[in-house]
Motif scaffolding. Sequence first.
Motif, short mmCIF file in Angstrom:
data_model
loop_
_atom_site.label_atom_id
_atom_site.label_comp_id
_atom_site.label_asym_id
_atom_site.label_seq_id
_atom_site.Cartn_x
_atom_site.Cartn_y
_atom_site.Cartn_z
N ASP A 107 0.82 -1.21 0.00
CA ASP A 107 0.00 0.00 0.00
C ASP A 107 0.86 1.26 0.00
O ASP A 107 0.48 2.29 -0.54
CB ASP A 107 -0.89 0.04 1.25
N ARG A 108 2.03 1.16 0.63
CA ARG A 108 2.86 2.37 0.74
C ARG A 108 3.38 2.79 -0.63
O ARG A 108 3.56 3.95 -0.91
CB ARG A 108 3.99 2.16 1.74
N ASN A 111 0.59 4.59 -2.16
CA ASN A 111 0.54 5.94 -1.55
C ASN A 111 1.51 6.88 -2.23
O ASN A 111 1.19 8.01 -2.57
CB ASN A 111 1.00 5.88 -0.08
N PHE A 115 0.40 10.23 -4.29
CA PHE A 115 0.75 11.57 -3.81
C PHE A 115 1.87 12.21 -4.60
O PHE A 115 1.78 13.38 -4.96
CB PHE A 115 1.06 11.52 -2.30
N TYR A 140 -8.31 5.65 -3.89
CA TYR A 140 -8.00 4.63 -2.89
C TYR A 140 -9.07 3.55 -2.82
O TYR A 140 -8.76 2.37 -2.66
CB TYR A 140 -7.82 5.28 -1.51
N ASP B 14 0.73 4.41 10.69
CA ASP B 14 0.64 5.05 9.37
C ASP B 14 -0.48 6.10 9.36
O ASP B 14 -1.53 5.89 9.99
CB ASP B 14 0.33 3.97 8.32
N PHE B 16 -1.99 6.82 6.65
CA PHE B 16 -2.89 6.38 5.58
C PHE B 16 -3.47 5.03 5.94
O PHE B 16 -2.79 4.01 5.84
CB PHE B 16 -2.15 6.33 4.24
N ILE B 18 -5.61 2.48 4.87
CA ILE B 18 -6.20 2.07 3.60
C ILE B 18 -6.68 0.62 3.65
O ILE B 18 -7.80 0.31 3.28
CB ILE B 18 -5.14 2.17 2.46
N MET B 49 -5.81 9.79 5.75
CA MET B 49 -6.67 9.14 4.75
C MET B 49 -7.26 7.87 5.32
O MET B 49 -6.56 7.07 5.94
CB MET B 49 -5.82 8.83 3.50
N THR B 51 -10.11 4.62 4.32
CA THR B 51 -11.01 4.02 3.33
C THR B 51 -12.13 3.29 4.06
O THR B 51 -12.00 2.93 5.24
CB THR B 51 -10.30 2.99 2.43
#
Lengths: 284, 115
Positions: A107-108, A111, A115, A140, B14, B16, B18, B49, B51
Amino acid sequence: MSNHNITNIENTFESYLKLISLYTENKEKWLETIDVTISGWFSANICSMLGAILTKLQNELNTVTIDAKDSKDILERNGFLAFFGQKRVFDYQDTIIPYQVLSTEDDRYFNNYVFKEFISKSELPKMTRVLKNKLTESIYEIFINAKMHSGTHKIFVCGQFFPKKKKIDFMITDTGYGIKNVVNNRFNANLSAVQAIEWAVKDRNTTKENISGGIGLSLLYEFISINKGKVQIISNEGFWQLSNGEIATNTFENEFPGTIVNISVRTDDQNTYMLNSEITDDIF
Amino acid sequence: MNIIKLSVYSITGDSFCIAAEDGEKVFMQLKKAMDEKMPIDLSFLNIEMLTSAFLNTAIGQMYDSFDENEIKSRLSVSDIKDEDKLLLKRVVDTAKAYYKNPSQFEESINKIIAS
């Protein structure tokens, strides 16, 4: 050796049909050379779909060559041609959202792509903070949907800004099971590809077991409806489109091996997307 | 200590949030805290962020393990942006409906087949 000419590829059913035909004609090939010529217009975001198809053909040890003719410049600069035997050019400036093959397990990395290569680019058309957030959220949600349901390890992404037209096109492709197969296997049903897409975009419908969900695609649907943009879903032989508030569906003769989500977002959108009356502390 | 404070950022490491896997980490901590019969504050400080997939796993599945009234009386959230609050509310409402009737999706498929 086989030669294929694909001409004028835009964000339309007819153009996707051409690319699915390219896949169908070559999918049984092994250890062959497949030459692809791209002539006329080629919408850069569709590198996502074409890249997924050609990568599947490469996986069968075929050699794929591309003569991009009029589109050579853009397909070189967005990094696409480097995946097909051509020298890599580092020029991700201006209106390009580069072609990338991303791991769904990291996922990173995703990301970083969203971005660095997309949302924070200085050339991105001016958008309200709220719109930028909605766009990011949508990307996402599409990514996580592909990661959770498709069964693939890689997804193919590409996009393009159009500052004068005030829009962004962005496509995400996976080469997994496809929505029809996921839904039918889960419920032991026999829906067509279009019926399965229609079911999947409805709020709260999910194939996950023992956990609620089904919000991601409906968030996208609602966002694009308000934005007056466009979303297209191609999965197996199904085509589903929401454009200017109208839904259209169609069926391809042959199937695409996975799922594509293509969005076109209007960047001059001033909607707030959130009514104060909707915000509540009474969450639970 | 009269309130258990949990931080989404500390748990996931993190900004984010997700993936469902990260949501599972938050869920496990929440579950542990719920077993202690104390009020819980879940902070979203430093979260940029979220989800729906993350929230379904982190919080949605609480409604499978715990009674709705118990969650309501003991769990609160803090430092959460308004737009994330809206998403969380939607996830919670969806989870409540889902766990009341998990077979509703089979029924909706059958309706399509029958039509």
